[in-house]
Design a protein around this motif. Structure first.
Motif, PDB file in Angstrom:
ATOM      1  N   ALA A   1       0.838  -1.312  -0.014  1.00  0.00           N
ATOM      2  CA  ALA A   1       0.224  -0.110  -0.025  1.00  0.00           C
ATOM      3  C   ALA A   1       0.982   1.171   0.033  1.00  0.00           C
ATOM      4  CB  ALA A   1      -0.972   0.059   1.097  1.00  0.00           C
ATOM      5  N   ASN A   2       0.482   2.190  -0.509  1.00  0.00           N
ATOM      6  CA  ASN A   2       1.015   3.645  -0.566  1.00  0.00           C
ATOM      7  C   ASN A   2       1.262   4.052   0.681  1.00  0.00           C
ATOM      8  OD1 ASN A   2       1.617   6.484  -0.854  1.00  0.00           O
ATOM      9  ND2 ASN A   2       0.538   6.495  -2.952  1.00  0.00           N
ATOM     10  N   GLN A   3       2.400   4.396   1.077  1.00  0.00           N
ATOM     11  CA  GLN A   3       2.844   4.706   2.513  1.00  0.00           C
ATOM     12  C   GLN A   3       2.391   6.260   2.926  1.00  0.00           C
ATOM     13  OE1 GLN A   3       4.430   2.858   4.807  1.00  0.00           O
ATOM     14  NE2 GLN A   3       4.048   1.203   3.006  1.00  0.00           N
TER      15      GLN A   3
ATOM     16  N   GLU B   1      -7.253   3.188 -11.648  1.00  0.00           N
ATOM     17  CA  GLU B   1      -6.863   4.634 -11.033  1.00  0.00           C
ATOM     18  C   GLU B   1      -6.826   4.149  -9.393  1.00  0.00           C
ATOM     19  OE1 GLU B   1      -5.398   8.521 -10.340  1.00  0.00           O
ATOM     20  OE2 GLU B   1      -5.538   7.148 -12.019  1.00  0.00           O
ATOM     21  N   ALA B   2      -7.765   3.759  -8.802  1.00  0.00           N
ATOM     22  CA  ALA B   2      -7.807   3.311  -7.583  1.00  0.00           C
ATOM     23  C   ALA B   2      -6.758   2.179  -7.129  1.00  0.00           C
ATOM     24  CB  ALA B   2      -9.217   2.810  -7.163  1.00  0.00           C
ATOM     25  N   PHE B   3      -6.647   1.246  -7.912  1.00  0.00           N
ATOM     26  CA  PHE B   3      -5.569   0.295  -7.616  1.00  0.00           C
ATOM     27  C   PHE B   3      -4.113   0.919  -7.743  1.00  0.00           C
ATOM     28  CE2 PHE B   3      -3.207  -3.486  -8.882  1.00  0.00           C
ATOM     29  CZ  PHE B   3      -3.360  -4.372  -7.827  1.00  0.00           C
ATOM     30  N   ASP B   4      -3.636   1.727  -8.889  1.00  0.00           N
ATOM     31  CA  ASP B   4      -2.722   2.249  -8.770  1.00  0.00           C
ATOM     32  C   ASP B   4      -2.277   3.264  -7.431  1.00  0.00           C
ATOM     33  OD1 ASP B   4      -2.106   0.828 -11.324  1.00  0.00           O
ATOM     34  OD2 ASP B   4      -2.396   2.700 -12.716  1.00  0.00           O
TER      35      ASP B   4
ATOM     36  N   ALA C   1       1.631   3.621  -7.417  1.00  0.00           N
ATOM     37  CA  ALA C   1       2.325   3.897  -8.872  1.00  0.00           C
ATOM     38  C   ALA C   1       1.786   5.053  -9.143  1.00  0.00           C
ATOM     39  CB  ALA C   1       1.483   2.690  -9.644  1.00  0.00           C
ATOM     40  N   ARG C   2       0.737   5.571  -8.666  1.00  0.00           N
ATOM     41  CA  ARG C   2       0.308   7.079  -8.667  1.00  0.00           C
ATOM     42  C   ARG C   2       0.423   7.960  -7.555  1.00  0.00           C
ATOM     43  NH1 ARG C   2      -1.370   6.956 -13.861  1.00  0.00           N
ATOM     44  NH2 ARG C   2      -3.042   5.498 -14.751  1.00  0.00           N
ATOM     45  N   PRO C   3       0.774   9.124  -7.848  1.00  0.00           N
ATOM     46  CA  PRO C   3       0.709  10.249  -6.728  1.00  0.00           C
ATOM     47  C   PRO C   3      -0.713  10.321  -6.148  1.00  0.00           C
ATOM     48  CG  PRO C   3       1.058  11.342  -8.653  1.00  0.00           C
ATOM     49  CD  PRO C   3       1.133  10.093  -9.108  1.00  0.00           C
ATOM     50  N   VAL C   4      -0.756  10.608  -4.738  1.00  0.00           N
ATOM     51  CA  VAL C   4      -1.971  10.930  -3.879  1.00  0.00           C
ATOM     52  C   VAL C   4      -2.216  12.439  -4.169  1.00  0.00           C
ATOM     53  CG1 VAL C   4      -3.092  10.915  -1.697  1.00  0.00           C
ATOM     54  CG2 VAL C   4      -1.334   8.961  -2.284  1.00  0.00           C
TER      55      VAL C   4
END
Length: 83
Positions: A2-4, A46-49, A54-57
């Motif tokens: 998960a995105n930190q 988009e949600a998964f990335d 893989a994509r900025p928040v």
């Protein structure tokens, strides 16, 4: 992984969104609605990335939906009616 940069509530939301949009993609494909399937697939991707980093928040207010900007602009121009 998960995105930190995400809070737990955001991770939970993204997991739910990706799960639901994936189910909706399958429904749209089964019903032969290709454009709906495509658009839902983009939302899923988009949600998964974002979830996997893989994509900025993006944390801008009401970002991502161009309709919000139009509604907010109309509301700011609206004048109260006088009797």
């Amino acid at each position: 992984m998960a995105n930190q940069n995400l809070r737990q509530s955001e991770i939970d939301s993204l997991q739910y969104i990706s799960s639901m949009t994936n189910e909706l993609v399958q429904m749209a494909e089964a019903s032969r609605f290709p454009m709906i399937s495509y658009l839902l697939g983009m939302a899923y991707a988009e949600a998964f990335d974002v979830l996997r980093g893989a994509r900025p928040v993006r944390h801008a207010q009401l970002s991502g939906n161009p309709m919000h900007a139009k509604v907010l602009a109309k509301e700011s121009r609206a004048q109260p009616r006088r009797a």
